[in-house]
Design an enzyme around this catalytic site. Structure first.
Site, PDB file in Angstrom:
ATOM      1  N   ASP A  81       0.843  -1.209   0.000  1.00 31.03           N
ATOM      2  CA  ASP A  81       0.000   0.000   0.000  1.00 31.03           C
ATOM      3  C   ASP A  81       0.877   1.258   0.000  1.00 31.03           C
ATOM      4  O   ASP A  81       0.555   2.256  -0.651  1.00 31.03           O
ATOM      5  CB  ASP A  81      -0.933  -0.013   1.219  1.00 31.03           C
ATOM      6  CG  ASP A  81      -1.835  -1.235   1.219  1.00 31.03           C
ATOM      7  OD1 ASP A  81      -2.443  -1.510   0.179  1.00 31.03           O
ATOM      8  OD2 ASP A  81      -1.910  -1.923   2.254  1.00 31.03           O
ATOM      9  N   HIS A  83      -5.394  -3.767   5.618  1.00 28.91           N
ATOM     10  CA  HIS A  83      -5.079  -4.052   4.208  1.00 28.91           C
ATOM     11  C   HIS A  83      -6.291  -4.627   3.479  1.00 28.91           C
ATOM     12  O   HIS A  83      -6.278  -5.762   3.025  1.00 28.91           O
ATOM     13  CB  HIS A  83      -3.877  -4.995   4.100  1.00 28.91           C
ATOM     14  CG  HIS A  83      -3.524  -5.313   2.680  1.00 28.91           C
ATOM     15  ND1 HIS A  83      -3.011  -4.374   1.800  1.00 28.91           N
ATOM     16  CD2 HIS A  83      -3.658  -6.448   1.953  1.00 28.91           C
ATOM     17  CE1 HIS A  83      -2.835  -4.920   0.621  1.00 28.91           C
ATOM     18  NE2 HIS A  83      -3.222  -6.181   0.674  1.00 28.91           N
TER      19      HIS A  83
HETATM   20  P1  NAD Z   1      -0.059 -18.272  -5.589  1.00 27.91           P
HETATM   21  O1  NAD Z   1      -1.234 -19.179  -5.659  1.00 27.91           O
HETATM   22  O2  NAD Z   1       0.622 -17.924  -6.857  1.00 27.91           O
HETATM   23  O3  NAD Z   1       1.030 -18.880  -4.625  1.00 27.91           O
HETATM   24  C1  NAD Z   1       0.702 -19.357  -3.368  1.00 27.91           C
HETATM   25  C2  NAD Z   1       1.689 -20.416  -2.973  1.00 27.91           C
HETATM   26  O4  NAD Z   1       1.333 -20.889  -1.683  1.00 27.91           O
HETATM   27  C3  NAD Z   1       1.684 -21.652  -3.918  1.00 27.91           C
HETATM   28  O5  NAD Z   1       2.983 -21.955  -4.337  1.00 27.91           O
HETATM   29  C4  NAD Z   1       1.123 -22.752  -3.046  1.00 27.91           C
HETATM   30  O6  NAD Z   1       1.648 -24.035  -3.324  1.00 27.91           O
HETATM   31  C5  NAD Z   1       1.567 -22.279  -1.663  1.00 27.91           C
HETATM   32  N1  NAD Z   1       0.827 -22.895  -0.578  1.00 27.91           N
HETATM   33  C6  NAD Z   1      -0.481 -23.252  -0.523  1.00 27.91           C
HETATM   34  N2  NAD Z   1      -0.734 -23.841   0.657  1.00 27.91           N
HETATM   35  C7  NAD Z   1       0.421 -23.843   1.350  1.00 27.91           C
HETATM   36  C8  NAD Z   1       0.805 -24.316   2.624  1.00 27.91           C
HETATM   37  N3  NAD Z   1      -0.067 -24.909   3.432  1.00 27.91           N
HETATM   38  N4  NAD Z   1       2.080 -24.146   3.001  1.00 27.91           N
HETATM   39  C9  NAD Z   1       2.982 -23.545   2.173  1.00 27.91           C
HETATM   40  N5  NAD Z   1       2.685 -23.097   0.958  1.00 27.91           N
HETATM   41  C10 NAD Z   1       1.416 -23.251   0.557  1.00 27.91           C
HETATM   42  O7  NAD Z   1      -0.540 -16.941  -4.830  1.00 27.91           O
HETATM   43  P2  NAD Z   1       0.233 -15.543  -4.731  1.00 27.91           P
HETATM   44  O8  NAD Z   1      -0.139 -14.690  -5.868  1.00 27.91           O
HETATM   45  O9  NAD Z   1       1.665 -15.798  -4.434  1.00 27.91           O
HETATM   46  O10 NAD Z   1      -0.496 -14.907  -3.427  1.00 27.91           O
HETATM   47  C11 NAD Z   1      -0.293 -15.476  -2.169  1.00 27.91           C
HETATM   48  C12 NAD Z   1      -1.102 -14.733  -1.105  1.00 27.91           C
HETATM   49  O11 NAD Z   1      -0.635 -13.392  -0.955  1.00 27.91           O
HETATM   50  C13 NAD Z   1      -2.594 -14.595  -1.427  1.00 27.91           C
HETATM   51  O12 NAD Z   1      -3.342 -14.865  -0.263  1.00 27.91           O
HETATM   52  C14 NAD Z   1      -2.749 -13.140  -1.834  1.00 27.91           C
HETATM   53  O13 NAD Z   1      -4.040 -12.650  -1.614  1.00 27.91           O
HETATM   54  C15 NAD Z   1      -1.740 -12.496  -0.912  1.00 27.91           C
HETATM   55  N6  NAD Z   1      -1.284 -11.152  -1.299  1.00 27.91           N
HETATM   56  C16 NAD Z   1      -1.109 -10.242  -0.298  1.00 27.91           C
HETATM   57  C17 NAD Z   1      -0.638  -8.978  -0.582  1.00 27.91           C
HETATM   58  C18 NAD Z   1      -0.417  -7.982   0.525  1.00 27.91           C
HETATM   59  O14 NAD Z   1      -0.244  -6.793   0.223  1.00 27.91           O
HETATM   60  N7  NAD Z   1      -0.360  -8.373   1.765  1.00 27.91           N
HETATM   61  C19 NAD Z   1      -0.357  -8.623  -1.915  1.00 27.91           C
HETATM   62  C20 NAD Z   1      -0.551  -9.569  -2.910  1.00 27.91           C
HETATM   63  C21 NAD Z   1      -1.015 -10.843  -2.583  1.00 27.91           C
HETATM   64  C1  LMR Z   2      -3.072  -6.445  -3.135  1.00 24.06           C
HETATM   65  O1  LMR Z   2      -3.341  -5.437  -2.479  1.00 24.06           O
HETATM   66  O2  LMR Z   2      -2.636  -6.392  -4.298  1.00 24.06           O
HETATM   67  C2  LMR Z   2      -3.252  -7.790  -2.502  1.00 24.06           C
HETATM   68  O3  LMR Z   2      -3.913  -7.686  -1.272  1.00 24.06           O
HETATM   69  C3  LMR Z   2      -3.899  -8.784  -3.398  1.00 24.06           C
HETATM   70  C4  LMR Z   2      -5.352  -8.512  -3.648  1.00 24.06           C
HETATM   71  O4  LMR Z   2      -6.135  -9.448  -3.535  1.00 24.06           O
HETATM   72  O5  LMR Z   2      -5.696  -7.375  -4.005  1.00 24.06           O
END
Ligand code: NAD
Ligand code: LMR
Length: 341
Positions: free
Chosen positions: A177, A204
């Site tokens: 953010d 968030h």
């Molecule tokens: P993705 O599906 O590409 O990758 C997720 C990974 O987690 C995969 O490799 C999967 O195998 C692994 N996984 C699933 N269960 C698991 C477990 N029990 N133990 C270990 N690994 C496990 O998803 P992504 O795009 O990398 O996003 C991941 C998370 O981050 C999502 O929940 C998304 O919403 C969040 N996110 C948060 C922010 C933020 O600002 N905080 C920003 C973007 C994404």
């Molecule tokens: C973001 O802010 O990009 C992450 O929280 C992923 C989402 O679901 O928007």
């Protein structure tokens, strides 16, 4: 209050991955990355492998970890890379870790809210936290997995149950953010993006994301119209990416940068290089809510000081007030999930 916060945040902006200041101490930090084979995990692993402060990068996922680790281990930086696949190898991945970064879990598709991810991701974070509580209770834990407003309380409750909770050591990563706000403000005002600092407070998700445009560094004037456009754009920026990716996931590359910047800040703190970052933590900064993101000073024990929201405008105060009931709902859902299990 607002002036020292600004000064510290400015100092933070000039550090981190923007200009890594390498002052090696005797410590050789181990960073564990849980969810290392995912959309965020892979580029985040790449950035952490290049961080000169990281001595050991432990990659954990339920699938595909050996390939990612083999690939990263061929990069000629000093961090040792180890691969850990599946629950039986989780303990070794997190044991003796100084920092644990968690992007494990499913991302959104168009039309979903972050809260729609709760049913899948709550259990993932709970189970990871249970092993961390045994193997590495002193680690600093940076949670990326959504919905962050609930997953941070979930991890905290698990650690409380295990008798090892330290509120200074559990973080919801809201750095993206801040990164976005800095990009958007710099673009709008023609600032140097690398020197633009925008604190973002609250949580968030949606209305809980509150950019403090009154505290931008360098000091910047916004018209009411600009504030009225920029604030919802920042709040909905994640959805902007989800929609643009059209079913292929959510932000991964910008999140990897944000996650690496935050992990680097935690490691610098551990090494005694105090610095300021916004993060969603257990906090008394705002009345009536237990977790809130504000600028916090990071140091050897994690959160050294909660710096609070500082002096905010009437518009920002209204946003803060409106975020409290929403955050409380998200927090209560996370707490109830652990208590009911
Ligand atoms: P993705 O599906 O590409 O990758 C997720 C990974 O987690 C995969 O490799 C999967 O195998 C692994 N996984 C699933 N269960 C698991 C477990 N029990 N133990 C270990 N690994 C496990 O998803 P992504 O795009 O990398 O996003 C991941 C998370 O981050 C999502 O929940 C998304 O919403 C969040 N996110 C948060 C922010 C933020 O600002 N905080 C920003 C973007 C994404
Ligand atoms: C973001 O802010 O990009 C992450 O929280 C992923 C989402 O679901 O928007």
């Amino acid at each position: 209050m607002s002036l020292p916060v600004k000064t510290l945040v400015q100092a933070a902006a000039n550090s981190g991955l923007r200009a890594v200041s390498v002052r090696h101490s005797s410590q050789a930090p181990k960073v564990a990355l849980l969810g290392a084979a995912g959309g965020i995990g892979q580029p985040l692993g790449l950035l952490l492998k290049q961080d000169p402060l990281v001595a050991h990068l432990a990659l954990y996922d339920v699938v595909n970890t050996p390939g990612v680790a083999a690939d990263l281990s061929h990069i000629d930086s000093n961090a040792k890379v180890t691969a850990h696949t599946g629950p039986k190898e989780l303990y070794a991945a997190v044991e003796n870790a100084d920092v644990i970064v968690i992007p494990a879990g499913v991302p959104r598709k168009p039309g979903m809210t972050r809260d729609d991810l709760f049913n899948t991701n709550a259990g993932i974070v709970r189970d990871l936290a249970a092993v961390i509580a045994k193997a590495s209770p002193k680690a600093l834990i940076a949670i990326i997995t959504n919905p962050v407003n609930s997953t941070v309380p979930i991890a905290s409750e698990v650690l409380k149950k295990a008798g090892v909770y330290d509120p200074k050591r559990v973080f919801g990563v809201t750095t993206l953010d801040v990164v976005r706000s800095q990009a958007f403000v710099a673009e709008l005002k023609g600032h140097d993006a690398s020197k633009t600092v925008v604190p973002v407070v609250g949580g968030h998700a949606g209305i809980t994301i509150i950019p403090l445009l009154s505290q931008v560094t360098p000091s910047t004037k916004f018209s009411e119209e600009e504030i009225a456009k920029l604030t919802p754009r920042i709040q909905d920026a994640g959805t902007e990416v989800v929609n643009a990716k059209a079913g292929a996931g959510s932000a991964t590359l910008s999140m990897a940068l944000a996650g690496a910047r935050f992990a680097n800040a935690l490691v610098r703190g551990i090494k005694g290089q105090k610095n300021v970052q916004c993060a969603y933590v257990a906090s008394d900064a705002v009345k009536g809510v237990e977790y809130f993101s504000t600028p916090v000073e990071l140091g050897p024990n994690g959160v050294e000081k909660i710096l609070g929201v500082g002096k905010v405008s009437a518009f920002e105060q209204k946003l803060i007030d409106a975020s409290v009931p929403e955050l409380n709902k998200n927090i209560a859902k996370g707490v109830a999930f652990v208590k009911g299990n």
